[in-house]
Write an enzyme that holds these catalytic residues in place. Structure first.
Site, PDB file in Angstrom:
ATOM      1  CG  ASP A   1      -4.282  -1.098   3.213  1.00  0.00           C
ATOM      2  OD1 ASP A   1      -4.559  -0.880   2.023  1.00  0.00           O
ATOM      3  OD2 ASP A   1      -3.608  -0.324   3.917  1.00  0.00           O
TER       4      ASP A   1
ATOM      5  CG  ASP B   1      -1.656   1.247   1.439  1.00  0.00           C
ATOM      6  OD1 ASP B   1      -2.352   1.657   0.497  1.00  0.00           O
ATOM      7  OD2 ASP B   1      -1.552   1.844   2.525  1.00  0.00           O
TER       8      ASP B   1
ATOM      9  CG  ASP C   1      -1.419   2.018   6.863  1.00  0.00           C
ATOM     10  OD1 ASP C   1      -1.769   1.833   5.682  1.00  0.00           O
ATOM     11  OD2 ASP C   1      -1.485   3.121   7.431  1.00  0.00           O
TER      12      ASP C   1
END
Length: 670
Positions: free
Chosen positions: A568, A349, A564
């Site tokens: 996600d 990410d 995080d």
């Protein structure tokens, strides 16, 4: 509530004589005292001592020698016999424990007391070594729980009071004396010290903390007193999140270990059948006498047992888990270490993983009739009432440059665009640059595109400036006085310092790196180019990340996802291995992930893949070695004959060797 009588705020920072910082726990080191407290180790040592005494006594008293041998059998064999009987009763299966006990008893029945005792001793010793390895590995993870503070020193009305940590609220002020555990996540508002964060982040060097720095519950304060403002409730700290993760996580068994367990049950039955066949059929078919048949059957029972095979995997996997735990990477089970070894793609990410997740001002462009300092002060004044990340970045920039804020009136948010407020009798607006395209706030879109500079210099082309800044992956806001553009602010999410090296190290291992983000394509590609990422997927909602991960798995195989946020979590669950950031990670991400980077250090991903590959190599070495030893001893036993003591040493020695080979993974690089 316990009152610390006579303790005032101005006197608590004094270090008492003889006190000092508490030494951090080092669970990864071998501890002879804790090893000797292990019941299996004690049983194995007792069995060995009794065996030696029985051998010595046998020179003058055979009766007492047999008694001591029986005690040696009981000392070393009762734990394994209990495990074997439990497996037989509950699962109706045979395991190596019963095979070894049967072989030792069989050796005793034909007068080979010493050989049987040696078998029991070495078998118990190898089992104790494996048990201690598992206990040691689990302790490297669960030792975190021993660091959970129970009380805190609350500062209230000038006095310090000891209170349970669950009574702390956000905003409370607490004192942490030198050498004490920090009881809550907080921010230092007074004092300075160094803090040992090894238990949480895996950092080996203490970190200096001073006013404005964040600290974590469960870390150890150094030589100075720290005054903290609590920033997280006790059940929401990073420490408590990791504790919950450890408590809830089940030790997932690797697929290879599950296969060995299934194989063991079938193989043990085959060994028993062959042993009985040798005893019953060798005499009529091969012409062996009864003693020879029984002796060779006992040797076969010993050397054919799959002890070394069974011990080939879990000690290595648990040692790898232990190694990573000491470096700040917490795995939920050995299955994920096994999967990490086969990683083909690492997908990361962007926001909060490759970047810090907090924007900073990169460009501040002013128009005519106003200085940079004046415009920054006005912008910070307008944005001071907003908690939006871009507003926080502007206010932080003003504070960094010691620029005073102006009094504001009638401050209000303009939904979907920005903020406005009156400063020194004039209306100021800060918001999206889409006003340049005639979009956004109705009162703002009529601003001129190219206002003339008062000095007569050429007019600024705000559209060109915006295009250039956005091509660099920056977010652009305009600053307006009424309907006239006075300046432009560009901000960008800061790239983590270790991001470039983390990606480079992964690529050196032959792993492709992908970036998944909900950001615009231009911004994503600029960040990816700076970091050196191979593949970029932008403008993604959570379901889009999941879809791309599925495609990556279909094309490349094993995919690791690092993220995080709550958004996600679906992607973390979809990946072969999901890794969550520990410090900035949400509770949902921590829950779903298979591993946690407790210090948010993404450089550890490459190191973890390297260790996982090493663990896989060691497991393959162990299995090949165990099979080779078993085949060699079995064939030799029937062709030439193997003395029982040599069979015991060869079989149990190979078990100890594969365990020790797995223990090599406990070593960590400095």
């Amino acid at each position: 509530m316990e009152m610390l009588h006579g303790t005032k705020l101005d006197s608590v920072s004094t270090v008492e004589e003889g006190s000092g910082p508490r030494k951090p726990n080092h669970p990864g080191k071998w501890d002879l005292r804790s090893m000797l407290r292990n019941p299996e180790v004690l049983a194995a040592l007792g069995s060995g001592c009794l065996m030696l005494i029985a051998w010595a006594v046998g020179h003058w008293s055979e009766g007492w020698s047999v008694v001591l041998y029986v005690l040696s059998y009981i000392s070393g064999g009762w734990i394994k016999a209990k495990e074997g009987i439990k497996t037989l009763v509950t699962k109706h299966d045979l395991d190596v424990n019963l095979l070894m006990i049967a072989a030792a008893v069989g050796a005793a029945t034909i007068g080979y007391w010493n050989e049987g005792a040696m078998l029991i001793f070495i078998f118990a010793l190898s089992g104790a070594l494996e048990s201690y390895t598992m206990q040691r590995s689990r302790k490297d993870i669960s030792s975190l729980m021993e660091l959970q503070p129970e009380t805190a020193l609350l500062i209230k009305d000038g006095e310090v009071t000891s209170v349970p940590i669950d009574q702390l609220k956000i905003g409370d002020q607490i004192l942490v004396k030198p050498g004490e555990l920090i009881p809550a996540d907080g921010r230092v508002y007074r004092g300075s010290s160094y803090v040992n964060q090894a238990s949480i982040t895996g950092e080996s060097v203490p970190v200096d903390k001073t006013e404005g720095d964040d600290v974590f519950a469960g870390t150890v304060n150094g030589e100075g007193a720290l005054y903290l403002e609590v920033t997280q409730a006790s059940d929401a700290t990073l420490f408590s999140k990791i504790i919950k993760l450890v408590e809830k996580a089940e030790s997932e068994v690797p697929e290879s270990e599950r296969f060995i367990k299934r194989f063991e049950a079938i193989y043990a039955r085959i060994v028993v059948i062959v042993t009985i066949a040798i005893i019953g059929l060798a005499t009529p078919l091969l012409g062996w006498d009864w003693d020879t048949s029984f002796y060779k059957a006992m040797v076969f029972l010993v050397v054919a047992s799959p002890c070394a095979l069974v011990a080939s995997i879990m000690p290595a996997m648990l040692s790898a888990i232990s190694n990573r735990a000491r470096k700040g990477v917490l795995f939920k089970g050995g299955a994920h270490i096994e999967n990490m070894a086969q990683t083909a793609v690492v997908a990361l990410d962007k926001t909060g993983t490759l970047t810090r997740g907090t924007p900073v001002i990169t460009d501040f462009i002013t128009g005519s009739g106003i200085t940079r300092e004046e415009l920054l002060g006005i912008c910070a004044s307008v944005e001071s009432v907003s908690k939006h990340p871009l507003a926080v970045a502007i206010v932080s920039k003003a504070e960094e440059e010691n620029i005073e804020l102006y009094p504001t009136e009638h401050a209000q948010s303009i939904t979907g665009w920005g903020m406005q407020a009156e400063v020194q009798g004039k209306l100021w607006k800060i918001g999206k640059s889409n006003v340049l395209d005639g979009k956004g706030n109705e009162t703002a879109h009529s601003a001129p595109e190219e206002p003339e500079m008062e000095t007569g210099t050429p007019a600024l082309n705000w559209k060109e400036i915006r295009t250039k800044l956005e091509s660099e992956g920056k977010t652009v806001s305009v600053v307006m006085q009424s309907d006239r553009i006075m300046g432009m602010i560009a901000m960008q999410d800061e790239i983590r310092p270790q991001a470039v090296l983390a990606v480079k190290h992964l690529q050196e291992l032959g792993i492709q790196v992908a970036m998944l983000t909900g950001d615009r394509k231009v911004t994503a590609e600029v960040i990816a180019k700076k970091i050196g990422v191979d593949m970029v997927f932008s403008d993604l909602l959570p379901e889009g990340k999941v879809e791309h991960l599925k495609q990556l798995r279909e094309k490349y195989g094993h995919v690791v996802m690092v993220g995080d946020g709550v958004n996600d979590a679906p992607a973390l669950a979809t990946a072969t291995v999901g890794i969550s950031m520990g410090v900035t990670g949400s509770g949902t991400a921590l829950e779903v992930a298979d591993a946690v980077l407790m210090s948010d250090n993404i450089e550890e991903i490459a190191e973890t893949v390297k260790l996982a590959r090493k663990a896989q190599r060691i497991v393959k070495q162990n299995i090949a070695f165990a099979i080779m030893v078993i085949l060699t001893l079995v064939i030799t036993n029937f062709v030439e004959g193997v003395p029982l003591p040599l069979g015991v040493v060869g079989h149990e020695g190979s078990t100890i060797l594969v365990i020790l080979n797995g223990l090599r993974l406990l070593r960590t690089n400095k």
